[in-house]
Design an enzyme around this catalytic site. Structure first.
Site, PDB file in Angstrom:
ATOM      1  N   HIS A 500       0.836  -1.210   0.000  1.00  0.00           N
ATOM      2  CA  HIS A 500       0.000   0.000   0.000  1.00  0.00           C
ATOM      3  C   HIS A 500       0.869   1.258   0.000  1.00  0.00           C
ATOM      4  CE1 HIS A 500      -3.655   2.361   1.319  1.00  0.00           C
ATOM      5  NE2 HIS A 500      -2.678   3.173   1.721  1.00  0.00           N
ATOM      6  N   GLU A 501       1.785   1.332   0.951  1.00  0.00           N
ATOM      7  CA  GLU A 501       2.641   2.514   1.040  1.00  0.00           C
ATOM      8  C   GLU A 501       3.551   2.636  -0.181  1.00  0.00           C
ATOM      9  OE1 GLU A 501       1.897   4.630   3.079  1.00  0.00           O
ATOM     10  OE2 GLU A 501       0.711   3.450   4.481  1.00  0.00           O
ATOM     11  N   HIS A 504       1.851   4.525  -2.875  1.00  0.00           N
ATOM     12  CA  HIS A 504       1.994   5.974  -2.703  1.00  0.00           C
ATOM     13  C   HIS A 504       3.361   6.448  -3.191  1.00  0.00           C
ATOM     14  CE1 HIS A 504      -1.693   6.909  -0.679  1.00  0.00           C
ATOM     15  NE2 HIS A 504      -1.444   6.164   0.388  1.00  0.00           N
ATOM     16  N   GLU A 529      -5.838   7.866  -2.673  1.00  0.00           N
ATOM     17  CA  GLU A 529      -5.561   6.496  -2.244  1.00  0.00           C
ATOM     18  C   GLU A 529      -5.654   5.463  -3.374  1.00  0.00           C
ATOM     19  OE1 GLU A 529      -4.517   5.471   0.715  1.00  0.00           O
ATOM     20  OE2 GLU A 529      -4.541   7.456   1.619  1.00  0.00           O
TER      21      GLU A 529
END
Length: 714
Positions: A500-501, A504, A529
């Site tokens: 997930h990170e 980003h 997101e």
């Protein structure tokens, strides 16, 4: 205008790391081109000004000085592209201080650096007030927006965004109103800080006797206590024997473990009741915050704070966001009720009571029991395939497969790194050259940010026709272990969080915007997101996992059957989890929605929403929302997480699912989405990217939820 374009939690950042050759055992290729600089001395994050902690003071001074020069320069310019460029340089200059201070505050082990970063953050944010109320800058941007001198879509969008940001600060209003707005903003910031501090300082606790009521696997989370035992049942007659018990601090993390693992229903109930009624002081803090935000919106001539906050987003209004949530709630209710009934039946069979009711403190325990019975998953077995070093290799492979780019470890200059465990990577493309830098700070330590997040240190921007300022980010996690440690392995939730990170981070590293104002994750909230949630899909796909997930001792590739079972277990109660997120979003929207003559009773509101939109009942005396920190961070924007989930599901199924690791898939992701950052209007961006994945609704836009709902069997 110059809003603190700082790190959004779970959003990438920039940083540089140590001269180690590996992180958790992973060996990245070393870039020889950077080796020549290793002997030179620099400051923190490669910034010469940060060679000492007190360098933050000069960092602020220089940023203010340079920004002042640019303000004077802009005031003398005619309407032109140069106005936008110079304003973006101001933003880049100020954000450099804000972002560096934010990362330092959360990760640096030296308290002097942390304290100086805190002071720098306060000073530069005070200077932001001067910039945001500077009439010469506002006048310049108004003239340039309507002067016909802007030759690119991104410049036009930048002018519009800057003008709206100025006006959202009240610069176009009377001096009296502007003074009141500034006071309200200070008050709102203080209330938000108080709300979050109360959560930490007053988590609540319960005392449990005897100690045997707490299972051994979570006793380390509790404090051992003793009480004297009466010899004859009398409170006046004591003997020397003492009974051992445990004091449970009911912070969110500990409470989650108690509710999941403790078989004693009374212990779960006591813990649930205490944890969900703390901190009581936040009821008053929240009411004050609601009033302050509402007054701010009223002065700005909006119906509500939700209207003020959502207007710039894709949704466009609280009504559109509410319509989306209510429609989603209807779609998911039937399946969520079915899942609720499965859990209730499990409890009834467990207790051998046909009429036993299901309580909120039963959910985690019996969900775990159902999954354990149906899937026989052992978290330690799963973790044995996910050493941190393997996971990092997986991320490296992912970038090579999708984008043809390579992460190379590069040595850091003396003074650049803040901890020996930190590693610095360069993202390099064989045709394009360097794309950006990423620091990895992955291991837990005392005083460090206790979570996983992406911090932006420097945004990308076009400096000249031949020069581009490369983005720099930091990926910060709190995994247990140390570089090279054989115990550095992740449970699958942590694997998903890492991916997930990383999503980003890639958004920041692969964007190629003219202005840092739009770099990477600096986008409207509704789509922020999307990349991170999209990359969560990669953490669950066997075709991806088999490329790196190998057993820590045998080297065996993770079995396909195991991954299928993991996915089946994940989907088992997915409707109820989606229902929970809808509930949270509705709380956020309603609390900051239109206010009426009577003061809002947030406890009753939340109780009503829970009854209407979840399968669970409200427990009288509890007020869980007083520790829902997203009310502070999002403020009527929490719905955006579900927007992004819907968009990510559509992107995965329409673009990525068939060939998740192909260069063609990566090219589409990069060229149609990631490279734009916030430079393109989000509706146009997504229409060009996924076509029919977005729908118009009452002047706003909502995502098509069909792909997400299909995942849940709806």
């Amino acid at each position: 205008m110059f809003r603190a374009l700082t790190t959004r939690r779970r959003v990438a950042t920039r940083l540089f790391s140590s001269s180690r050759t590996s992180s958790g055992g992973i060996c990245f290729a070393t870039s020889s081109a950077d080796a020549v600089v290793v002997a030179a001395e620099t400051g923190l994050y490669g910034l010469d000004v940060l060679k000492t902690a007190k360098g933050f003071r000069r960092f602020v001074d220089e940023a203010i000085s340079r920004s002042g020069e640019l303000v004077s320069y802009i005031s003398q310019l005619p309407p032109s592209m140069e106005v936008i460029r110079a304003m973006d340089e101001i933003s880049d200059t100020v954000c450099s201080v804000i972002d560096s201070a934010e990362l330092c505050r959360n990760t640096h082990p030296d308290r002097e650096y942390v304290e100086e970063a805190n002071k720098a953050s306060m000073r530069i944010n005070e200077y932001l007030h001067f910039l945001n109320t500077n009439n010469s800058l506002y006048t310049a941007i108004v003239k340039v927006e309507h002067g016909g001198a802007l030759h690119t879509e991104e410049a036009q969008r930048a002018a519009h965004a800057l003008r709206v940001d100025f006006e959202n600060g009240g610069i176009h209003l009377s001096d009296e109103k502007l003074r009141r707005i500034n006071k309200l903003k200070i008050e709102i910031a203080k209330l938000g800080k108080e709300f979050n501090e109360n959560i930490i300082l007053d988590p609540g606790s319960v005392d449990i006797f005897p100690a045997s009521r707490i299972p051994k696997n979570i006793q380390h989370l509790c404090r051992t206590i003793y009480r004297p035992v009466p010899s004859d049942g009398s409170s006046k007659s004591w003997i020397t024997r003492k009974e051992k018990g445990y004091r449970i601090t009911t912070d969110s993390s500990t409470l989650s473990s108690i509710l999941k693992w403790v078989s004693d229903a009374e212990v779960r109930k006591q813990s649930y009741m205490k944890g969900n009624s703390m901190p009581h002081a936040n009821l008053d803090v929240l009411n004050k915050l609601i009033n302050a935000r509402h007054e701010l919106a009223q002065i700005m001539e909006y119906k509500s704070y939700a209207d003020f906050a959502i207007r710039p987003n894709m949704a466009g209004s609280p009504d559109v966001a509410m319509s989306f949530l209510l429609d989603l709630s209807k779609h998911v209710r039937c399946k969520a009720d079915e899942e609720f009934n499965v859990i209730r039946e499990c409890k009834r069979q467990y207790l051998n009571e046909r009429n036993a009711d299901l309580e909120p403190w039963d959910e985690a325990y019996f969900v775990g029991m159902v999954k354990s019975s149906a899937y026989s998953l052992d978290s330690s077995v799963i973790a044995s395939y996910f050493s941190l070093s393997r996971c990092l290799e997986g991320l490296k492979m992912l970038v090579e497969s999708l984008f043809g780019a390579t992460f190379c470890q590069v040595p850091m200059m003396p003074g650049e790194c803040w901890h020996p465990d930190v590693v610095k990577l360069s993202l390099h493309h064989p045709q394009e050259g360097g794309l950006g830098f990423m620091y990895l700070d992955l291991y837990s330590r005392k005083g460090k940010y206790s979570g996983c997040a992406h911090f932006a240190i420097r945004g990308g921007r076009l400096i000249s026709k031949s020069e581009y300022q490369l983005p720099v980010v930091a990926l910060v996690c709190d995994f247990i272990g140390s570089p090279g440690s054989l115990t550095s392995r992740l449970n699958h939730y942590e694997v998903e969080t890492l991916f997930h990170e990383f999503g980003h981070a890639l958004h920041s590293l692969l964007s190629r915007t003219d202005y840092q104002h739009f770099s990477g994750t600096r986008v409207v909230l509704d789509i922020a997101e999307i990349p991170s949630i999209l990359f969560e899909y990669y953490a669950w796909d066997y075709r991806v996992l088999r490329t790196f997930a190998r057993h820590e001792t045998t080297g065996e590739v993770i079995p396909e059957k195991l991954v299928k079972t993991m996915n089946d277990a994940r989907r088992r109660f997915a409707a109820m989890e989606l229902q929970r997120q809808i509930f949270y979003s509705l709380i956020d929207l309603r609390i900051f929605g239109e206010q009426h003559n009577t003061p809002i009773d947030t406890v009753s509101m939340v109780a009503d929403l829970k009854t209407q939109h979840t399968s669970w009942k409200h427990v009288k005396g509890t007020h869980w929302h007083t520790r829902f920190s997203h009310l502070i961070n999002y403020g009527a924007g929490y719905y955006s997480y579900l927007y992004a989930r819907c968009f990510a599901a559509t992107i995965w199924h329409n673009i990525c699912h068939e060939e998740p690791l192909s260069l063609d898939t990566g090219s589409i992701l990069r060229e149609r989405f990631l490279k734009y950052g916030g430079a393109k209007h989000p509706v146009n961006l997504l229409n060009d990217f996924i076509g029919n994945g977005i729908q118009s609704c009452n002047g706003g836009s909502i995502p098509d939820a069909s792909s997400l709902l299909r995942e849940l069997g709806l």
